[in-house]
Design a protein around this motif. Structure first.
Motif: not given
Length: 235
Positions: A32-35, A44-50, A61-65, A89-91
Motif C-alpha cells: 500500500a505504501t509503494n502504491a 518506492t522502497y523495499s519491504i525491509d526498509t518500510i 508511516l506515510v510521512e516517513r515514506a 494510502f488508505f485507498e
C-alpha cells in the motif's frame, strides 16, 4: 517492577498490540505504501526498509515514506500534502484487503487457550480502527476480544497510556490486574506510562531495537512461550 516479579494469578486483563504481535501485516502495508508513492510519482522502497517505518500509525508511516526516512523533519511536507498522501494510502490498503497478512505461529491457538482459561482479552493498536474488524474476522478472532481500540479511537495513541487506561475503565479492571503485551517500544512505553506490567515479544517491528532494552516485565521470543508463561500458574 523488575522482571519475573509479575504474579500471574493476580492478572485478569491481557491487552494485546496487533501488528507485529499477533499478525505480520508488513507485506500488505508495504504494498500500500509503494502504491501510494507510485501514484505520487515518488521512489518506492523495499519491504525491509518500510518494515522499520511501521508502528506509530498510518500518518507517520506515510510521512516517513514521503521523505524516505524514519526521521521526518517538521517542515517535510504541508498538512494538505500529507492528508492527500494518507488518503491515497488508505485507498490502496483498502483495495489490498489484507491478502498477504498472516498470523504469527501459535497465535490463533494461544489466544483461544487464554480466552478459554478465563482471561479477558483486549486489543489496542495504532492501526486506524476502520481496518481492524475485517482483519479480526478473517482470522475468526472477532469474539475473542472484549474491547478493541484503534490508533484513532481516541485523540492520542500509544505510547500515551490513555488507550490502555480507557480499556481498563471500560472493562472495569484495575491497572494492577492488567498486562500490556506487544512487540515495540510504543507498547512497552504505553504500559509503563500506565504503571502496568508489560510483556514483550522480540519477533515483531521495533525499529531494529531489541525489545529487552526497554525493560518489559518479561520478554519472549515466541508467542507459544508467552502463553506458556502466562498459563504456568494455572496448570
Amino acid at each position: 517492577m523488575n522482571k519475573k516479579e509479575m504474579n500471574n494469578n493476580d492478572k485478569q486483563l491481557l491487552i494485546f498490540d496487533f501488528d507485529g504481535t499477533l499478525i505480520d501485516s508488513v507485506p500488505d502495508l508495504a504494498d500500500a505504501t509503494n502504491a501510494m508513492l507510485t501514484t505520487l510519482g515518488k521512489e518506492t522502497y523495499s519491504i525491509d526498509t518500510i518494515r522499520n517505518w511501521i508502528g506509530n500509525g498510518s500518518r507517520l508511516l506515510v510521512e516517513r515514506a514521503l521523505v524516505g526516512d524514519i526521521a521526518v523533519p517538521e517542515d517535510a511536507q504541508t498538512q494538505a500534502e500529507a492528508d492527500h498522501a494518507e488518503q491515497i494510502f488508505f485507498e490502496a490498503y483498502t483495495k489490498i484487503g489484507g491478502s498477504k497478512t498472516v498470523a504469527y505461529p501459535d497465535v490463533d491457538s494461544g489466544l483461544r487457550k487464554l480466552h478459554t482459561a478465563g482471561y479477558t482479552l483486549a486489543l489496542v493498536t495504532n492501526k486506524p480502527i476502520r481496518f481492524v474488524p475485517k482483519i479480526l474476522e478473517s482470522f475468526g478472532w472477532q469474539d475473542l476480544f472484549s474491547e478493541v481500540m484503534g490508533g484513532d479511537s481516541l485523540p492520542v495513541k500509544k505510547p500515551d497510556p490513555a488507550p490502555l487506561l480507557h480499556v481498563c475503565a471500560t472493562l472495569n479492571v484495575s491497572v494492577a490486574q492488567s498486562v500490556m503485551i506487544g512487540d515495540s517500544r510504543n507498547d512497552i512505553l504505553a504500559g509503563q506510562n500506565a504503571n502496568m506490567d508489560t510483556l514483550g515479544l522480540s519477533y515483531g517491528y521495533n525499529y531494529g531495537q531489541d525489545i529487552r532494552e526497554l525493560n518489559p516485565t518479561e520478554a519472549f521470543d515466541s508467542f507459544a512461550d508467552l502463553v506458556a508463561w502466562i498459563m504456568k500458574d494455572n496448570a
